[in-house]
Write a protein that holds these residues in place. Structure first.
Motif, short mmCIF file in Angstrom:
data_model
loop_
_atom_site.label_atom_id
_atom_site.label_comp_id
_atom_site.label_asym_id
_atom_site.label_seq_id
_atom_site.Cartn_x
_atom_site.Cartn_y
_atom_site.Cartn_z
N UNK A 1 65.01 -67.62 -64.76
CA UNK A 1 64.73 -67.94 -65.82
C UNK A 1 64.62 -69.56 -66.27
N UNK A 2 63.71 -69.74 -66.95
CA UNK A 2 63.62 -71.48 -67.34
C UNK A 2 64.64 -71.95 -67.96
N UNK A 3 65.28 -71.01 -68.72
CA UNK A 3 66.58 -71.20 -69.59
C UNK A 3 67.71 -71.94 -68.69
N UNK A 4 67.72 -71.41 -67.40
CA UNK A 4 68.83 -72.05 -66.58
C UNK A 4 68.56 -73.46 -66.40
N UNK A 5 67.50 -74.04 -66.60
CA UNK A 5 67.46 -75.48 -66.51
C UNK A 5 68.06 -76.29 -67.64
N UNK B 1 74.43 -67.11 -64.69
CA UNK B 1 75.47 -68.10 -64.94
C UNK B 1 74.86 -69.25 -64.89
N UNK B 2 75.48 -70.45 -65.44
CA UNK B 2 75.05 -71.80 -65.70
C UNK B 2 75.01 -72.41 -64.16
N UNK C 1 65.96 -80.09 -63.92
CA UNK C 1 65.28 -80.42 -65.06
C UNK C 1 65.51 -81.92 -65.55
N UNK C 2 66.72 -82.55 -65.04
CA UNK C 2 67.01 -84.11 -65.56
C UNK C 2 65.97 -84.84 -64.54
N UNK C 3 65.70 -84.43 -63.28
CA UNK C 3 64.68 -85.16 -62.35
C UNK C 3 63.27 -85.09 -62.72
N UNK C 4 63.09 -83.87 -63.28
CA UNK C 4 61.60 -83.73 -63.97
C UNK C 4 61.40 -84.26 -64.79
N UNK C 5 62.19 -84.40 -65.88
CA UNK C 5 62.07 -85.20 -67.12
C UNK C 5 62.08 -86.56 -67.05
N UNK C 6 62.90 -87.14 -65.92
CA UNK C 6 62.89 -88.62 -65.69
C UNK C 6 61.53 -89.00 -65.16
N UNK C 7 60.99 -88.02 -64.26
CA UNK C 7 59.74 -88.25 -63.60
C UNK C 7 58.80 -88.36 -64.69
#
Length: 392
Positions: free
Chosen positions: A298-302, A315-316, A324-330
């Protein structure tokens, strides 16, 4: 830049009546590591309508996922072991929240203001509008998770790999090429190939009306077939010079018979990613060969949170949060040309028209039937574009 008052308008879930209505609620207060954001634009996803018309939780929750806006303030945060990006008032940012799309009680994005973790937003380049930026976060991350975390392609921001020698060659299929996820997946595949010294032969299924869009940059499909053709899986297999089938496939529809059909295009040992869980029952598992395991998450786990649907608990996952953090930094880095935004349809009316207009178009069943009777230009069927609303 400060919020003009203590209250704001938000689109809140009305669970008993299976809808959402605009209500006045307090402006949220950011906690450590969070940003208070003035929302300028929102983008609609089918899941927003699905869990408004078929609510999972209680009333009073802000619905909606994708947003773009400006930073109002940032709460202090001090943790040298886990640094987060620094943002200032007025910075243009985009991201997504979960809204009412799970049993968990978390806020959504369809409101005048919201709070979001600072490490889960990205800077909007000057060349991109708020409306365009609002259409990227959720679907772009969904495509990235499928391609890089599940199907094993090299992420364009990954500097730890060693390019293959000689160059690798893949045949890749995207079923539902003109969907929002499909449009980003095509771009990401090309960027991955360039980054990793890989040749990707990109094949897709879509409506013939979208073939010109998909052949052009940045999607650059090598071959396209109509999903309406009864023998489309055979046509896809035949595109391999030895009729072996594709190496990887992404089913952006994942409903009814599609997963079984897409699986029939795979070569021996090929891999398939889907966007809906087998447990959700959206697709017919009996049509999928036993040796093929459709890969799902699920994308929500990002977001790094525990997610509960009807009878499913995810689970988290710290690794997915880091991804997700790496994708948004990019997305935030460089000249802002990492991804081209999907074509957008600017819908009139702001928050007040989301349920009555937008959700009719992105919903299912009765909602779609109601939309078919509408004659306004903005209520025409969706194809190859994203619905967005301006809030300012």
């Amino acid at each position: 830049m400060a919020a003009p008052s203590e209250n704001m308008s938000a689109l809140l879930l009305d669970a008993p009546n299976r809808t959402a209505t605009i209500q006045t609620i307090p402006v949220p207060i950011p906690g450590p590591g969070e940003l208070l954001i003035r929302v300028h634009a929102i983008a609609l996803n089918p899941v927003d309508a699905l869990y408004t018309f078929k609510p999972l939780g209680s009333s009073g929750r802000t619905v909606g996922s994708d947003f773009a806006g400006t930073v109002v303030s940032a709460a202090p945060y001090h943790d040298e072991k886990s640094p987060i990006p620094s943002f200032s008032p007025g910075d243009r940012v985009s991201g997504f929240l979960q809204g009412a799309c799970s049993i968990n009680d978390r806020p959504g994005a369809f409101a005048d203001y919201l709070v979001c973790p600072a490490d889960l937003v990205w800077r909007i380049p000057d060349s991109m509008s708020f409306e365009e930026a609002s259409a990227i976060s959720l679907c772009g991350l969904t495509a990235a998770q499928a391609l890089f975390q599940r199907l094993g392609f090299v992420a364009p921001w990954d500097t730890t790999f060693k390019p293959a020698t000689p160059a690798r060659e893949f045949y890749a299929l995207i079923y539902g090429a003109s969907t929002s996820v499909g449009l980003y997946a095509a771009q990401l595949l090309h960027l991955s190939a360039k980054h990793s010294n890989t040749t990707v032969h990109l094949l897709g299924t879509a409506s013939p009306a979208r073939f010109d869009l998909l052949r052009a940059k940045p999607y650059s499909y090598e071959h396209l077939v109509s999903y309406r053709s009864p023998d489309w899986p055979a046509q896809i297999r035949a595109l391999h010079p030895r009729n072996r089938g594709v190496d990887i496939a992404l089913d952006c529809i994942s409903q009814a018979s599609t997963v079984g059909q897409v699986s029939s295009t795979l070569r021996d040992g090929g891999k398939l990613a889907v966007l809906r869980s087998r447990a959700a029952g959206a697709w017919d598992a009996s049509l999928v060969p036993a040796h093929i395991d459709p890969l799902y998450d699920a994308v929500w786990r990002g977001l790094g949170e525990r997610v509960q649907y009807h009878s499913m608990v995810l689970e988290a996952n710290a690794e997915m949060r880091q991804f997700s953090r790496a994708f948004y930094r990019w997305l935030s880095s460089g000249d802002g040309s990492k991804l081209q935004a999907n074509p957008v349809r600017r819908m009139p009316g702001g928050l007040g028209k989301v349920v009555g207009d937008g959700f009719m178009l992105v919903g299912e069943g009765d909602a779609v039937k109601q939309a078919e009777g509408r004659r306004e230009e903005w209520m025409k069927p969706i194809s190859g574009e994203k619905l967005v609303y301006s809030l300012v």
